[in-house]
Design a protein around this motif. Structure first.
Motif, mmCIF file in Angstrom:
data_model
loop_
_atom_site.group_PDB
_atom_site.id
_atom_site.type_symbol
_atom_site.label_atom_id
_atom_site.label_comp_id
_atom_site.label_asym_id
_atom_site.label_seq_id
_atom_site.Cartn_x
_atom_site.Cartn_y
_atom_site.Cartn_z
ATOM 1 N N THR A 16 1.787 3.418 19.602
ATOM 2 C CA THR A 16 2.192 2.996 18.258
ATOM 3 C C THR A 16 1.127 2.087 17.647
ATOM 4 N N ALA A 17 0.588 1.149 18.435
ATOM 5 C CA ALA A 17 -0.467 0.251 17.949
ATOM 6 C C ALA A 17 -1.728 1.040 17.594
ATOM 7 N N GLU A 18 -2.086 2.021 18.421
ATOM 8 C CA GLU A 18 -3.253 2.861 18.122
ATOM 9 C C GLU A 18 -3.043 3.639 16.825
ATOM 10 N N ARG A 19 -1.852 4.188 16.669
ATOM 11 C CA ARG A 19 -1.547 4.924 15.443
ATOM 12 C C ARG A 19 -1.657 4.022 14.218
ATOM 13 N N ASP A 20 -1.107 2.802 14.324
ATOM 14 C CA ASP A 20 -1.157 1.865 13.195
ATOM 15 C C ASP A 20 -2.597 1.473 12.864
ATOM 16 N N ALA A 21 -3.419 1.254 13.895
ATOM 17 C CA ALA A 21 -4.828 0.903 13.671
ATOM 18 C C ALA A 21 -5.568 2.059 12.998
ATOM 19 N N LEU A 22 -5.303 3.266 13.443
ATOM 20 C CA LEU A 22 -5.944 4.434 12.830
ATOM 21 C C LEU A 22 -5.495 4.613 11.387
ATOM 22 N N GLN A 23 -4.234 4.325 11.103
ATOM 23 C CA GLN A 23 -3.739 4.433 9.724
ATOM 24 C C GLN A 23 -4.433 3.415 8.828
ATOM 25 N N LEU A 24 -4.613 2.184 9.335
ATOM 26 C CA LEU A 24 -5.334 1.168 8.556
ATOM 27 C C LEU A 24 -6.770 1.599 8.293
ATOM 28 N N LEU A 25 -7.421 2.150 9.305
ATOM 29 C CA LEU A 25 -8.785 2.637 9.145
ATOM 30 C C LEU A 25 -8.835 3.760 8.113
ATOM 31 N N LEU A 26 -7.894 4.677 8.186
ATOM 32 C CA LEU A 26 -7.827 5.772 7.214
ATOM 33 C C LEU A 26 -7.633 5.228 5.803
ATOM 34 N N ASN A 27 -6.738 4.257 5.642
ATOM 35 C CA ASN A 27 -6.507 3.661 4.321
ATOM 36 C C ASN A 27 -7.783 3.027 3.775
ATOM 37 N N ASP A 28 -8.518 2.300 4.636
ATOM 38 C CA ASP A 28 -9.778 1.677 4.202
ATOM 39 C C ASP A 28 -10.789 2.733 3.779
ATOM 40 N N LEU A 29 -10.904 3.794 4.557
ATOM 41 C CA LEU A 29 -11.864 4.851 4.231
ATOM 42 C C LEU A 29 -11.484 5.573 2.942
ATOM 43 N N GLU A 30 -10.198 5.783 2.723
ATOM 44 C CA GLU A 30 -9.766 6.414 1.480
ATOM 45 C C GLU A 30 -10.068 5.521 0.284
ATOM 46 N N GLU A 31 -9.909 4.205 0.461
ATOM 47 C CA GLU A 31 -10.217 3.264 -0.617
ATOM 48 C C GLU A 31 -11.718 3.262 -0.911
ATOM 49 N N GLN A 32 -12.534 3.287 0.140
ATOM 50 C CA GLN A 32 -13.987 3.363 -0.053
ATOM 51 C C GLN A 32 -14.359 4.653 -0.775
ATOM 52 N N ASN A 33 -13.752 5.751 -0.379
ATOM 53 C CA ASN A 33 -14.026 7.037 -1.018
ATOM 54 C C ASN A 33 -13.662 6.984 -2.497
#
Length: 114
Positions: free
Chosen positions: A38-55
């Motif tokens: 669950t923690a890994e999934r949450d960390a990956l979701q945060l990373l995805l959100n950051d990358l989408e914002e950068q994009n």
């Protein structure tokens, strides 16, 4: 990532409380494994959100730069038209050379300004 151990109930037990046994494709996991995944999934979701914002930011920047480039191209076309109009009126050759130099600076002229 570590592999998650899966468990299922041991239906062959005679006791009133069935034991949990490791089974491929079992329906249950240990709480430690569940929390880690669950923690890994949450960390990956945060990373995805950051990358989408950068994009999104890069897309906005690209759009703004494209509009600025189009505006610059329109201005160049306007200045070229003005230059052609001036040339057609047979203005002094020296003045035309000065206008050409101002609109098309050479590398030497640009380095002298710096």
């Amino acid at each position: 990532m570590c592999e998650v151990m899966r468990y299922d109930l041991d239906r062959d037990t005679e006791e009133s409380c069935a034991d949990m046994v490791p089974v491929d494709g079992g329906r249950y996991v240990e709480s430690v494994d569940f929390d880690r995944v669950t923690a890994e999934r949450d960390a990956l979701q945060l990373l995805l959100n950051d990358l989408e914002e950068q994009n999104h930011s890069l897309e906005q920047r690209r759009h703004a730069e494209k509009q600025a480039g189009q505006a610059a191209e329109r201005r160049v076309a306007e200045l070229e038209w003005v230059l052609m109009a001036i040339r057609s009126k047979s203005i002094d050759t020296i003045l035309i050379a000065q206008i050409d130099a101002a609109l098309n600076p050479t590398a030497e002229a640009v380095s002298n300004e710096a």
